[in-house]
Design an enzyme around this catalytic site. Structure first.
Site, short mmCIF file in Angstrom:
data_model
loop_
_atom_site.label_atom_id
_atom_site.label_comp_id
_atom_site.label_asym_id
_atom_site.label_seq_id
_atom_site.Cartn_x
_atom_site.Cartn_y
_atom_site.Cartn_z
N ARG A 161 42.26 37.65 39.38
CA ARG A 161 42.86 38.36 38.23
C ARG A 161 42.81 39.88 38.44
O ARG A 161 42.64 40.65 37.49
CB ARG A 161 42.16 38.00 36.91
CG ARG A 161 42.31 36.56 36.48
CD ARG A 161 43.76 36.21 36.18
NE ARG A 161 43.88 34.94 35.49
CZ ARG A 161 43.85 33.74 36.08
NH1 ARG A 161 43.72 33.65 37.39
NH2 ARG A 161 43.96 32.63 35.37
N SER A 182 43.89 33.06 28.45
CA SER A 182 42.45 33.34 28.58
C SER A 182 42.18 34.78 28.15
O SER A 182 42.78 35.70 28.69
CB SER A 182 42.00 33.19 30.03
OG SER A 182 42.30 31.91 30.51
N GLU A 232 39.95 39.88 29.98
CA GLU A 232 41.07 39.72 30.92
C GLU A 232 42.34 40.36 30.36
O GLU A 232 43.18 40.87 31.09
CB GLU A 232 41.29 38.22 31.15
CG GLU A 232 42.02 37.89 32.42
CD GLU A 232 43.26 37.07 32.17
OE1 GLU A 232 44.34 37.67 32.08
OE2 GLU A 232 43.13 35.84 32.07
N1 EPU Z 1 35.35 24.33 29.45
C1 EPU Z 1 34.51 24.00 28.42
N2 EPU Z 1 34.90 24.35 27.15
C2 EPU Z 1 36.06 24.99 26.90
C3 EPU Z 1 36.91 25.33 27.97
C4 EPU Z 1 36.53 24.99 29.25
O1 EPU Z 1 33.46 23.42 28.61
O2 EPU Z 1 36.34 25.24 25.71
C5 EPU Z 1 34.99 23.91 30.82
C6 EPU Z 1 35.87 22.73 31.27
O3 EPU Z 1 35.35 21.51 30.90
C7 EPU Z 1 35.85 22.88 32.77
C8 EPU Z 1 35.79 24.39 32.96
O4 EPU Z 1 35.29 24.92 31.74
O5 EPU Z 1 34.70 22.33 33.33
C9 EPU Z 1 37.11 25.01 33.35
O6 EPU Z 1 38.07 24.81 32.31
P1 EPU Z 1 39.66 24.88 32.57
O7 EPU Z 1 40.04 23.98 33.68
O8 EPU Z 1 40.31 24.70 31.26
O9 EPU Z 1 39.91 26.31 33.13
P2 EPU Z 1 39.33 27.77 32.76
O10 EPU Z 1 38.39 28.18 33.83
O11 EPU Z 1 38.82 27.79 31.36
C10 EPU Z 1 41.14 29.04 34.16
C11 EPU Z 1 42.13 30.14 33.96
C12 EPU Z 1 43.35 29.65 33.19
C13 EPU Z 1 43.97 28.51 33.98
C14 EPU Z 1 42.92 27.41 34.17
C15 EPU Z 1 43.41 26.29 35.04
C16 EPU Z 1 40.86 32.20 33.91
C17 EPU Z 1 40.36 33.35 33.10
N3 EPU Z 1 41.52 31.26 33.26
O12 EPU Z 1 40.64 28.67 32.87
O13 EPU Z 1 44.28 30.71 33.13
O14 EPU Z 1 45.10 27.98 33.30
O15 EPU Z 1 41.75 27.95 34.83
O16 EPU Z 1 43.50 26.74 36.37
O17 EPU Z 1 40.65 32.19 35.12
C18 EPU Z 1 45.00 32.56 31.82
O18 EPU Z 1 44.61 33.28 32.73
O19 EPU Z 1 45.52 33.03 30.76
C19 EPU Z 1 44.81 31.12 31.92
C20 EPU Z 1 45.11 30.28 30.93
#
Ligand code: EPU
Length: 346
Positions: free
Chosen positions: A171, A245, A342
């Site tokens: 990012r 995010s 972010e």
């Molecule tokens: N999780 C939780 N609780 C929550 C959300 C997530 O426990 O409320 C846990 C999930 O269970 C999982 C982990 O966190 O183990 C990762 O969750 P997720 O796959 O939803 O991805 P993220 O890390 O929360 C990132 C990006 C997203 C992107 C997703 C999928 C960032 C800041 N965000 O989110 O990007 O869609 O991975 O690749 O890196 C964005 O940048 O606006 C965005 C939506």
């Protein structure tokens, strides 16, 4: 000197409500829509708006507006998608900065050009994508990026940036640091793959494909799976204001990570490519701290993905910012982890 047929019209005191996905209603002192780079160059040459800052706006999907904007907001609308080169394995496709990112992904998927399908449905425009090296489901734009063209705002000359010059990180890019405020990205060229090798290693994609009984997915299957996953947990900005995010996922040194994992053995964590750092999901930390589904007035934390802050209707930008500060403080107190924002806060 040829002049553009109709000079762009600069409007005054324009509501930004339709131009930011958080749905915040502040006003811009000046506002102009630019469909061709030349229009912007000629506007600058008039000298009429040299006394205010120029704020370039794409889809307004990574932005939290906390006050009226005393600047000229320049809405970037340069469109067009063209193939610029190809060989047996690759195709180089260039898109105008104002092309809607998801439209570009659909165009590539329809033509069977692989590499960006995992980034389906990310809000925003092509020109904004390199700023923060957008990414999702195991893929970032740096993976297929070839180069971009950007207007140097000091010399008013176009410059070309290759991958190295963009200094992409998680990012992150040159344009958020040394290059901040110095360039207007006008077009981005991607090197897409003709040989399709779908990237399905991200768990959620695998399970959606398995549910559908798809064994040899094409890139359209992957795109559809990503769309389904995103729609199931990320709020649609047309219904609930948000900027995806709100925070970055924090990365910790191996030592600090081991300490955190000792205290919370179930915490998900991932190695960071090319370093000894470990990345932790901020969504998990925020949920564990009890914020998921929290609401105060019209500002809240999304009930299905705690990393996303939402505006249920008429929240003010500073109410959402205040909520984000409370969350940061609570994550620091509970886990000793510093969350970084972010979204750009203005
Ligand atoms: N999780 C939780 N609780 C929550 C959300 C997530 O426990 O409320 C846990 C999930 O269970 C999982 C982990 O966190 O183990 C990762 O969750 P997720 O796959 O939803 O991805 P993220 O890390 O929360 C990132 C990006 C997203 C992107 C997703 C999928 C960032 C800041 N965000 O989110 O990007 O869609 O991975 O690749 O890196 C964005 O940048 O606006 C965005 C939506």
């Amino acid at each position: 000197m040829p002049l553009v047929k109709s000079a762009p019209r600069v409007l005054e005191n324009v509501s930004m409500l339709p131009y930011n996905t958080f749905g915040i209603d502040v006003s811009a002192r000046y506002f102009v829509e630019i469909n061709h780079l030349q229009e912007y160059i000629e506007l600058v040459q008039t000298g009429n708006y040299a006394h205010v800052k120029h704020l370039f706006l794409g889809g307004g999907s990574n932005l939290l507006l906390t006050k009226d904007i005393e600047a000229l907001v320049v809405k970037i609308q340069m469109d067009g998608i063209e193939v610029v080169d190809e060989d047996a394995d690759h195709i180089w496709v260039k898109a105008g900065a104002g092309v809607v990112w998801h439209d570009f992904v659909c165009y590539a998927v329809d033509h069977h050009w692989a590499g960006i399908e995992n980034m389906s449905l990310i809000p925003g425009t092509v020109g904004a994508a390199p700023m923060q090296n957008i990414g999702a489901y195991g893929v970032e734009i740096k993976d297929t990026f070839d180069h971009l063209d950007a207007l140097n705002l000091t010399t008013m000359q176009l410059e070309r940036f290759d991958t190295a010059r963009c200094a992409f990180g998680y990012r992150e890019s040159y344009f958020k640091h040394e290059g901040k405020g110095q360039y207007l990205i006008t077009a981005v060229c991607f090197r897409l793959n003709k040989q399709v090798e779908p990237q399905t290693s991200y768990g959620a994609i695998q399970s959606v494909l398995a549910e559908k009984g798809i064994v040899n997915p094409g890139i359209n299957d992957v795109a559809n799976a990503v769309i389904e996953i995103r729609q199931s947990k990320l709020p649609d900005p047309k219904e609930i204001g948000n900027s995806g995010s709100f925070f970055k996922n924090p990365t910790l040194s191996a030592e600090a990570a081991a300490e955190l994992i000792k205290g919370y053995p179930n915490i998900p964590h991932y190695p960071v490519e090319g370093s000894s750092m470990i990345k932790f999901p901020a969504g998990w930390l925020i949920e564990q701290a009890g914020w998921k589904g929290y609401r105060s007035g019209d500002a809240g934390v999304h009930a299905k993905q705690a990393l996303v802050l939402v505006n249920y209707g008429h929240a003010k930008g500073n109410e959402i910012q205040m909520l984000s500060e409370q969350i940061k403080k609570s994550i620091l107190e509970k886990f000793g982890v510093v969350l970084e924002t972010e979204v750009n806060i203005l």
